[in-house]
Write a protein that holds these residues in place. Sequence first.
Motif, PDB file in Angstrom:
ATOM      1  N   LEU A  33       0.839  -1.192   0.000  1.00  0.00           N
ATOM      2  CA  LEU A  33       0.000   0.000   0.000  1.00  0.00           C
ATOM      3  C   LEU A  33       0.869   1.235   0.000  1.00  0.00           C
ATOM      4  O   LEU A  33       1.802   1.344   0.779  1.00  0.00           O
ATOM      5  N   GLY A  34       0.526   2.157  -0.816  1.00  0.00           N
ATOM      6  CA  GLY A  34       1.218   3.431  -0.793  1.00  0.00           C
ATOM      7  C   GLY A  34       0.487   4.404   0.103  1.00  0.00           C
ATOM      8  O   GLY A  34      -0.616   4.147   0.552  1.00  0.00           O
ATOM      9  N   GLU A  35       1.112   5.497   0.359  1.00  0.00           N
ATOM     10  CA  GLU A  35       0.469   6.551   1.141  1.00  0.00           C
ATOM     11  C   GLU A  35      -0.193   7.530   0.181  1.00  0.00           C
ATOM     12  O   GLU A  35       0.398   7.909  -0.830  1.00  0.00           O
ATOM     13  N   ALA A  36      -1.402   7.945   0.489  1.00  0.00           N
ATOM     14  CA  ALA A  36      -2.074   8.956  -0.314  1.00  0.00           C
ATOM     15  C   ALA A  36      -1.406  10.293  -0.017  1.00  0.00           C
ATOM     16  O   ALA A  36      -1.279  10.670   1.137  1.00  0.00           O
ATOM     17  N   PRO A  37      -0.907  10.990  -1.042  1.00  0.00           N
ATOM     18  CA  PRO A  37      -0.278  12.284  -0.783  1.00  0.00           C
ATOM     19  C   PRO A  37      -1.230  13.219  -0.052  1.00  0.00           C
ATOM     20  O   PRO A  37      -2.412  13.287  -0.358  1.00  0.00           O
ATOM     21  N   SER A  38      -0.721  13.949   0.922  1.00  0.00           N
ATOM     22  CA  SER A  38      -1.578  14.794   1.758  1.00  0.00           C
ATOM     23  C   SER A  38      -2.152  15.981   0.998  1.00  0.00           C
ATOM     24  O   SER A  38      -3.120  16.578   1.435  1.00  0.00           O
ATOM     25  N   ALA A  39      -1.561  16.329  -0.138  1.00  0.00           N
ATOM     26  CA  ALA A  39      -2.054  17.472  -0.905  1.00  0.00           C
ATOM     27  C   ALA A  39      -3.256  17.109  -1.779  1.00  0.00           C
ATOM     28  O   ALA A  39      -3.825  17.967  -2.428  1.00  0.00           O
ATOM     29  N   GLN A  40      -3.652  15.839  -1.791  1.00  0.00           N
ATOM     30  CA  GLN A  40      -4.781  15.420  -2.612  1.00  0.00           C
ATOM     31  C   GLN A  40      -6.087  15.967  -2.056  1.00  0.00           C
ATOM     32  O   GLN A  40      -6.249  16.143  -0.857  1.00  0.00           O
ATOM     33  N   SER A  41      -7.031  16.174  -2.966  1.00  0.00           N
ATOM     34  CA  SER A  41      -8.384  16.512  -2.531  1.00  0.00           C
ATOM     35  C   SER A  41      -9.030  15.262  -1.960  1.00  0.00           C
ATOM     36  O   SER A  41      -8.541  14.147  -2.157  1.00  0.00           O
ATOM     37  N   ASP A  42     -10.136  15.435  -1.250  1.00  0.00           N
ATOM     38  CA  ASP A  42     -10.849  14.281  -0.709  1.00  0.00           C
ATOM     39  C   ASP A  42     -11.291  13.331  -1.820  1.00  0.00           C
ATOM     40  O   ASP A  42     -11.237  12.117  -1.653  1.00  0.00           O
ATOM     41  N   ALA A  43     -11.725  13.875  -2.948  1.00  0.00           N
ATOM     42  CA  ALA A  43     -12.173  13.033  -4.055  1.00  0.00           C
ATOM     43  C   ALA A  43     -11.018  12.203  -4.611  1.00  0.00           C
ATOM     44  O   ALA A  43     -11.181  11.013  -4.898  1.00  0.00           O
ATOM     45  N   GLU A  44      -9.843  12.816  -4.753  1.00  0.00           N
ATOM     46  CA  GLU A  44      -8.680  12.077  -5.245  1.00  0.00           C
ATOM     47  C   GLU A  44      -8.251  11.030  -4.234  1.00  0.00           C
ATOM     48  O   GLU A  44      -7.891   9.911  -4.592  1.00  0.00           O
ATOM     49  N   ALA A  45      -8.280  11.385  -2.951  1.00  0.00           N
ATOM     50  CA  ALA A  45      -7.909  10.437  -1.898  1.00  0.00           C
ATOM     51  C   ALA A  45      -8.888   9.267  -1.857  1.00  0.00           C
ATOM     52  O   ALA A  45      -8.486   8.124  -1.655  1.00  0.00           O
ATOM     53  N   ALA A  46     -10.180   9.548  -2.060  1.00  0.00           N
ATOM     54  CA  ALA A  46     -11.187   8.483  -2.075  1.00  0.00           C
ATOM     55  C   ALA A  46     -10.933   7.534  -3.241  1.00  0.00           C
ATOM     56  O   ALA A  46     -11.058   6.315  -3.092  1.00  0.00           O
ATOM     57  N   LYS A  47     -10.570   8.062  -4.402  1.00  0.00           N
ATOM     58  CA  LYS A  47     -10.260   7.217  -5.561  1.00  0.00           C
ATOM     59  C   LYS A  47      -9.025   6.368  -5.287  1.00  0.00           C
ATOM     60  O   LYS A  47      -8.955   5.203  -5.668  1.00  0.00           O
ATOM     61  N   PHE A  48      -8.026   6.954  -4.609  1.00  0.00           N
ATOM     62  CA  PHE A  48      -6.825   6.215  -4.228  1.00  0.00           C
ATOM     63  C   PHE A  48      -7.196   5.053  -3.310  1.00  0.00           C
ATOM     64  O   PHE A  48      -6.767   3.915  -3.513  1.00  0.00           O
ATOM     65  N   ASP A  49      -8.008   5.338  -2.274  1.00  0.00           N
ATOM     66  CA  ASP A  49      -8.455   4.299  -1.349  1.00  0.00           C
ATOM     67  C   ASP A  49      -9.236   3.217  -2.083  1.00  0.00           C
ATOM     68  O   ASP A  49      -9.090   2.028  -1.799  1.00  0.00           O
ATOM     69  N   ASP A  50     -10.084   3.627  -3.026  1.00  0.00           N
ATOM     70  CA  ASP A  50     -10.888   2.671  -3.786  1.00  0.00           C
ATOM     71  C   ASP A  50      -9.994   1.754  -4.621  1.00  0.00           C
ATOM     72  O   ASP A  50     -10.217   0.546  -4.688  1.00  0.00           O
ATOM     73  N   ALA A  51      -8.958   2.320  -5.245  1.00  0.00           N
ATOM     74  CA  ALA A  51      -8.029   1.515  -6.038  1.00  0.00           C
ATOM     75  C   ALA A  51      -7.257   0.540  -5.141  1.00  0.00           C
ATOM     76  O   ALA A  51      -7.058  -0.623  -5.506  1.00  0.00           O
ATOM     77  N   CYS A  52      -6.830   1.003  -3.972  1.00  0.00           N
ATOM     78  CA  CYS A  52      -6.130   0.118  -3.024  1.00  0.00           C
ATOM     79  C   CYS A  52      -7.055  -1.005  -2.565  1.00  0.00           C
ATOM     80  O   CYS A  52      -6.645  -2.170  -2.492  1.00  0.00           O
ATOM     81  N   ALA A  53      -8.298  -0.661  -2.252  1.00  0.00           N
ATOM     82  CA  ALA A  53      -9.263  -1.672  -1.805  1.00  0.00           C
ATOM     83  C   ALA A  53      -9.500  -2.703  -2.903  1.00  0.00           C
ATOM     84  O   ALA A  53      -9.542  -3.906  -2.638  1.00  0.00           O
ATOM     85  N   ALA A  54      -9.637  -2.252  -4.149  1.00  0.00           N
ATOM     86  CA  ALA A  54      -9.866  -3.173  -5.267  1.00  0.00           C
ATOM     87  C   ALA A  54      -8.684  -4.124  -5.437  1.00  0.00           C
ATOM     88  O   ALA A  54      -8.869  -5.316  -5.695  1.00  0.00           O
ATOM     89  N   ALA A  55      -7.463  -3.613  -5.258  1.00  0.00           N
ATOM     90  CA  ALA A  55      -6.282  -4.467  -5.377  1.00  0.00           C
ATOM     91  C   ALA A  55      -6.242  -5.498  -4.246  1.00  0.00           C
ATOM     92  O   ALA A  55      -5.895  -6.659  -4.468  1.00  0.00           O
ATOM     93  N   LEU A  56      -6.613  -5.085  -3.033  1.00  0.00           N
ATOM     94  CA  LEU A  56      -6.633  -6.015  -1.904  1.00  0.00           C
ATOM     95  C   LEU A  56      -7.712  -7.074  -2.060  1.00  0.00           C
ATOM     96  O   LEU A  56      -7.499  -8.240  -1.713  1.00  0.00           O
ATOM     97  N   VAL A  57      -8.875  -6.695  -2.579  1.00  0.00           N
ATOM     98  CA  VAL A  57      -9.987  -7.638  -2.743  1.00  0.00           C
ATOM     99  C   VAL A  57      -9.551  -8.809  -3.619  1.00  0.00           C
ATOM    100  O   VAL A  57      -9.920  -9.950  -3.354  1.00  0.00           O
ATOM    101  N   LYS A  58      -8.735  -8.540  -4.622  1.00  0.00           N
ATOM    102  CA  LYS A  58      -8.272  -9.603  -5.514  1.00  0.00           C
ATOM    103  C   LYS A  58      -7.411 -10.622  -4.770  1.00  0.00           C
ATOM    104  O   LYS A  58      -7.289 -11.762  -5.192  1.00  0.00           O
ATOM    105  N   LYS A  59      -6.812 -10.201  -3.646  1.00  0.00           N
ATOM    106  CA  LYS A  59      -5.908 -11.089  -2.916  1.00  0.00           C
ATOM    107  C   LYS A  59      -6.552 -11.731  -1.683  1.00  0.00           C
ATOM    108  O   LYS A  59      -5.975 -12.626  -1.094  1.00  0.00           O
ATOM    109  N   LEU A  60      -7.740 -11.259  -1.294  1.00  0.00           N
ATOM    110  CA  LEU A  60      -8.408 -11.806  -0.114  1.00  0.00           C
ATOM    111  C   LEU A  60      -9.111 -13.113  -0.448  1.00  0.00           C
ATOM    112  O   LEU A  60      -9.625 -13.287  -1.554  1.00  0.00           O
ATOM    113  N   PRO A  61      -9.180 -14.045   0.511  1.00  0.00           N
ATOM    114  CA  PRO A  61      -9.935 -15.273   0.267  1.00  0.00           C
ATOM    115  C   PRO A  61     -11.427 -14.951   0.161  1.00  0.00           C
ATOM    116  O   PRO A  61     -11.870 -13.909   0.649  1.00  0.00           O
TER     117      PRO A  61
END
Length: 102
Positions: free
Chosen positions: A1-29
């Motif tokens: 997992l990377g860190e979401a840059p602090s200068a991101q807007s909430d919308a950009e940070a939410a998209k970052f979190d969503d992409a991280c979650a999608a990547a993790l879902v592929k690896k979860l049982p």
Amino acid sequence: LGEAPSAQSDAEAAKFDDACAAALVKKLPPMPSGKQCAAVPSSNWAADHDARLLIGAHRHGWGAMEAIRKDAVLWSLAPPLAPETFDEEGEVTAASALPGPK
């Protein structure tokens, strides 16, 4: 997992979190089917919610459930949860303070 840059807007940070979650879902049982257990806080809890809890633990620290629950950006793009909880036998008991949007 990377860190979401602090200068991101909430919308950009939410998209970052969503992409991280999608990547993790592929690896979860796969989620168990059948009767719910007390460890699952909602009848429609899914792997995406598990992934966001992992991201929240990475961001806020292990056991910081209140901070994870209140992280609006983390939960903004998550599927909404049904407002219910389960007892030890897996039966629905009452509404609760679930993480993220309702």
